[in-house]
Design a protein around this motif. Structure first.
Motif, PDB file in Angstrom:
ATOM      1  N   THR A  84      32.008  26.845 -23.964  1.00 34.03           N
ATOM      2  CA  THR A  84      32.449  28.128 -24.371  1.00 34.03           C
ATOM      3  C   THR A  84      34.136  27.933 -24.646  1.00 34.03           C
ATOM      4  N   GLY A  85      34.355  28.658 -26.176  1.00 31.78           N
ATOM      5  CA  GLY A  85      35.636  28.586 -26.691  1.00 31.78           C
ATOM      6  C   GLY A  85      35.992  27.074 -27.239  1.00 31.78           C
ATOM      7  N   THR A  88      37.463  27.388 -30.471  1.00 29.80           N
ATOM      8  CA  THR A  88      39.120  28.184 -30.484  1.00 29.80           C
ATOM      9  C   THR A  88      40.034  26.718 -30.063  1.00 29.80           C
ATOM     10  N   SER A 147      31.326  27.414 -33.712  1.00 26.89           N
ATOM     11  CA  SER A 147      31.008  28.754 -33.779  1.00 26.89           C
ATOM     12  C   SER A 147      31.587  29.552 -32.258  1.00 26.89           C
ATOM     13  N   LYS A 149      33.799  30.570 -29.994  1.00 23.50           N
ATOM     14  CA  LYS A 149      35.253  31.154 -30.195  1.00 23.50           C
ATOM     15  C   LYS A 149      35.439  32.072 -28.800  1.00 23.50           C
ATOM     16  N   THR A 150      36.530  31.916 -28.169  1.00 23.18           N
ATOM     17  CA  THR A 150      36.807  32.690 -27.236  1.00 23.18           C
ATOM     18  C   THR A 150      37.449  34.112 -27.707  1.00 23.18           C
ATOM     19  N   PRO A 151      37.135  35.295 -27.328  1.00 20.33           N
ATOM     20  CA  PRO A 151      37.715  36.470 -27.700  1.00 20.33           C
ATOM     21  C   PRO A 151      39.205  36.752 -27.618  1.00 20.33           C
TER      22      PRO A 151
END
Length: 151
Positions: A84-85, A88, A147, A149-151
């Protein structure tokens, strides 16, 4: 004396920062700094196929070491960083190099090279001389991880 040694190290780094690798029958690629900026073989990755490869316990087997983006996926690892992330933290070229051969960045990594065939040990005979993932599959995984990306 010290400045001469520093200059030699700087020159050596400048020459090693850009290296073209021809991996036998594998598509050649160019490493620039900590990335492979251009897609392998000119392929364009597809996010859905990359997600499937990451989840596949035989093909990519990424979740044996990493925690994936879907917490419902069983038996996720904690050895590598969470996925996750990733998009980013790293750009596509940086992700690509880590998939192709993370040992170019860290010789002590436990991350397997997914697009290297030489210098490997204990490879079953049916897999010798073959990369773990094809150039297209690498690009699919790059597209998927980029794809995330962390918010």
């Amino acid at each position: 004396m010290r400045s001469r040694r520093w200059r030699a190290v700087t020159v050596a780094f400048a020459f090693s920062a850009i290296a073209t690798v021809s991996a036998g029958a594998l598509e050649p690629y160019e490493v620039v700094g900590d990335a492979i900026p251009r897609p392998l073989g000119g392929f364009r990755g597809e996010v859905a196929r990359g997600d499937a490869i990451v989840r596949d316990r035989e093909r990519g087997n990424c979740l044996i070491c990493h925690q994936g983006a879907d917490p419902a996926e069983p038996f996720q690892g904690s050895i590598g960083p969470p996925l996750t992330g990733t998009g980013t933290r790293l750009d596509a070229g940086q992700i690509r190099l880590r998939l192709v051969d993370a040992s170019r960045l860290n010789p002590d990594t436990v991350m397997p090279p997914y697009f290297r065939t030489e210098g490997l040990h204990d490879v079953a005979s049916q897999y010798r001389g073959k990369p773990a993932l094809s150039a297209q599959e690498i690009e699919d995984v790059v597209a998927y991880l980029a794809s995330l990306k962390t918010p």
